[in-house]
Design a protein around this motif. Structure first.
Motif, PDB file in Angstrom:
ATOM      1  N   CYS A  96      -3.735  -4.850   2.233  1.00 15.20           N
ATOM      2  CA  CYS A  96      -2.371  -4.806   2.768  1.00 15.20           C
ATOM      3  C   CYS A  96      -2.141  -5.548   4.096  1.00 15.20           C
ATOM      4  O   CYS A  96      -0.994  -5.916   4.364  1.00 15.20           O
ATOM      5  CB  CYS A  96      -1.823  -3.393   2.818  1.00 15.20           C
ATOM      6  SG  CYS A  96      -2.938  -2.198   3.483  1.00 15.20           S
TER       7      CYS A  96
ATOM      8  N   CYS B 274      -4.085   1.673   7.039  1.00 12.93           N
ATOM      9  CA  CYS B 274      -5.108   0.692   6.687  1.00 12.93           C
ATOM     10  C   CYS B 274      -4.717  -0.723   7.093  1.00 12.93           C
ATOM     11  O   CYS B 274      -5.322  -1.687   6.637  1.00 12.93           O
ATOM     12  CB  CYS B 274      -5.360   0.771   5.190  1.00 12.93           C
ATOM     13  SG  CYS B 274      -3.854   1.091   4.264  1.00 12.93           S
ATOM     14  N   HIS B 275      -3.710  -0.872   7.939  1.00  8.98           N
ATOM     15  CA  HIS B 275      -3.296  -2.199   8.395  1.00  8.98           C
ATOM     16  C   HIS B 275      -2.490  -2.035   9.687  1.00  8.98           C
ATOM     17  O   HIS B 275      -1.990  -0.942   9.973  1.00  8.98           O
ATOM     18  CB  HIS B 275      -2.425  -2.871   7.334  1.00  8.98           C
ATOM     19  CG  HIS B 275      -1.181  -2.093   7.028  1.00  8.98           C
ATOM     20  ND1 HIS B 275      -1.114  -1.178   6.009  1.00  8.98           N
ATOM     21  CD2 HIS B 275       0.017  -2.054   7.641  1.00  8.98           C
ATOM     22  CE1 HIS B 275       0.083  -0.617   6.011  1.00  8.98           C
ATOM     23  NE2 HIS B 275       0.793  -1.131   7.001  1.00  8.98           N
TER      24      HIS B 275
ATOM     25  N   CYS C 285       0.825  -1.182   0.000  1.00 10.15           N
ATOM     26  CA  CYS C 285       0.000   0.000   0.000  1.00 10.15           C
ATOM     27  C   CYS C 285       0.871   1.249   0.000  1.00 10.15           C
ATOM     28  O   CYS C 285       1.616   1.490   0.938  1.00 10.15           O
ATOM     29  CB  CYS C 285      -0.882  -0.083   1.234  1.00 10.15           C
ATOM     30  SG  CYS C 285      -1.333   1.437   1.927  1.00 10.15           S
TER      31      CYS C 285
ATOM     32  N   CYS D 259      -0.271   4.367   2.592  1.00  6.46           N
ATOM     33  CA  CYS D 259      -0.401   4.161   4.017  1.00  6.46           C
ATOM     34  C   CYS D 259       0.790   4.737   4.769  1.00  6.46           C
ATOM     35  O   CYS D 259       1.920   4.470   4.434  1.00  6.46           O
ATOM     36  CB  CYS D 259      -0.499   2.675   4.281  1.00  6.46           C
ATOM     37  SG  CYS D 259      -0.630   2.348   5.982  1.00  6.46           S
TER      38      CYS D 259
HETATM   39 ZN   LIG Z   1      -2.021  -0.298   4.440  1.00  2.89          ZN
END
Ligand SMILES: [Zn+2]
Ligand SMILES: Nc1nc2c(ncn2[C@@H]2O[C@H](COP(=O)(O)OP(=O)(O)OP(=O)(O)O)[C@@H](O)[C@H]2O)c(=O)[nH]1
Ligand SMILES: [Zn+2]
Ligand SMILES: [Zn+2]
Length: 242
Positions: free
Chosen positions: A149, A117-118, A2, A5
């Motif tokens: 991700c 996002c992770h 990603c 991110c």
């Molecule tokens: Zn991410």
């Protein structure tokens, strides 16, 4: 991985309680060049730390709303008295999921990733500092709801579990192959809704086998309870990557 991110921008700040050493200067430069390499390195630290504590860490991943927190609430109710459990909750914002787990009776810390996002290995390391899971416990890490991700970031977990719900429609293993390829167990959730949605379990299994011939699959309803004994059995066996 990603590109947007920002969750992995921290410098490589970590101590080496174990004996290994390396030149931190060149080490840091290298890691800045390769976010995933840095992450994998820190995941290795987490893995040794968890192994020393005899903690079985499970990285739980899914789309938003597939049922991760509901499953964890049920699991804490069913096993909390006999197995020490702890939970790390990952979400972009809010303490909502941590509050739900706290209400069910397990120790929990929430990690908010902001724009990220992770979860990554640094975040889990910090969460472990706060949570200090009991020796021999099962540690659940509820990753941020996202099928992309989270699959690329090793946290140092012993096993990976993907929850997929029958309301998500067909083709998910083919559309998100990395997530499904890297998992040890797939929980197919919300099977109580099968009469009302257009979802073919045989088609799903067929697609899954294309990307992952080995993952175990358990059909569950986290709300109604179907299949949960098999999930608890899997947890008690602590199958993993060793
Ligand atoms: Zn991410
Ligand atoms: N019918 C049905 N609903 C379910 C089941 N499991 C979860 N749900 C519902 O699905 C919704 C989302 O569940 P959560 O457990 O919050 O999902 P989550 O994966 O933790 O969601 P995020 O943390 O936002 O990614 C809730 O309204 C749950 O009650 C199930 O087995 N059957
Ligand atoms: Zn190191
Ligand atoms: Zn949740």
């Amino acid at each position: 991985m990603c590109a947007t991110c920002g969750c992995s921008d921290d410098a490589a700040v970590h101590s080496h309680a174990d004996d290994h050493s390396h030149a931190e200067g060149s080490h840091t430069v290298l890691l800045e060049q390769d976010v995933l390499a840095k992450n994998d390195h820190l995941a290795g630290h987490n893995r040794s730390r968890l192994a020393e504590l005899g903690v079985f860490a499970v990285n739980l991943m899914s789309s938003p709303g597939a049922g991760k927190t509901t499953l964890l609430e049920q699991t804490v109710h069913a096993l909390g008295a006999s197995v020490p459990l702890a939970v790390v909750e990952g979400d972009q914002e809010t303490l909502l999921d941590a509050d739900r787990i706290k209400a069910s009776g397990a120790p929990v810390v929430q990690i908010n990733t902001g724009a990220g996002c992770h979860l990554d290995a640094t975040m889990l390391s910090r969460a472990l500092d706060t949570l200090a899971p009991a020796r021999g416990s099962v540690l659940f890490v509820e990753n941020v709801g996202n099928l992309v991700c989270p699959a690329l970031f090793d946290l140092g977990e012993a096993a990976r579990v993907v929850i997929m719900s029958v309301t998500e429609g067909p083709g998910k293993p083919l559309k998100y192959p990395h997530m499904f390829a890297s998992t040890d167990l797939v929980l197919l959730n919300k099977i109580d809704l099968l009469p009302y949605v257009s979802f073919s379990v045989p088609e799903f299994l067929h697609d899954l086998r294309h990307v992952n011939p080995d993952a175990r699959v358990v059909e569950i309803s986290a709300t109604r309870g179907d299949g949960l004994d098999e999930w608890y059995g899997w947890l008690r066996q602590r199958p993993g990557r060793g």
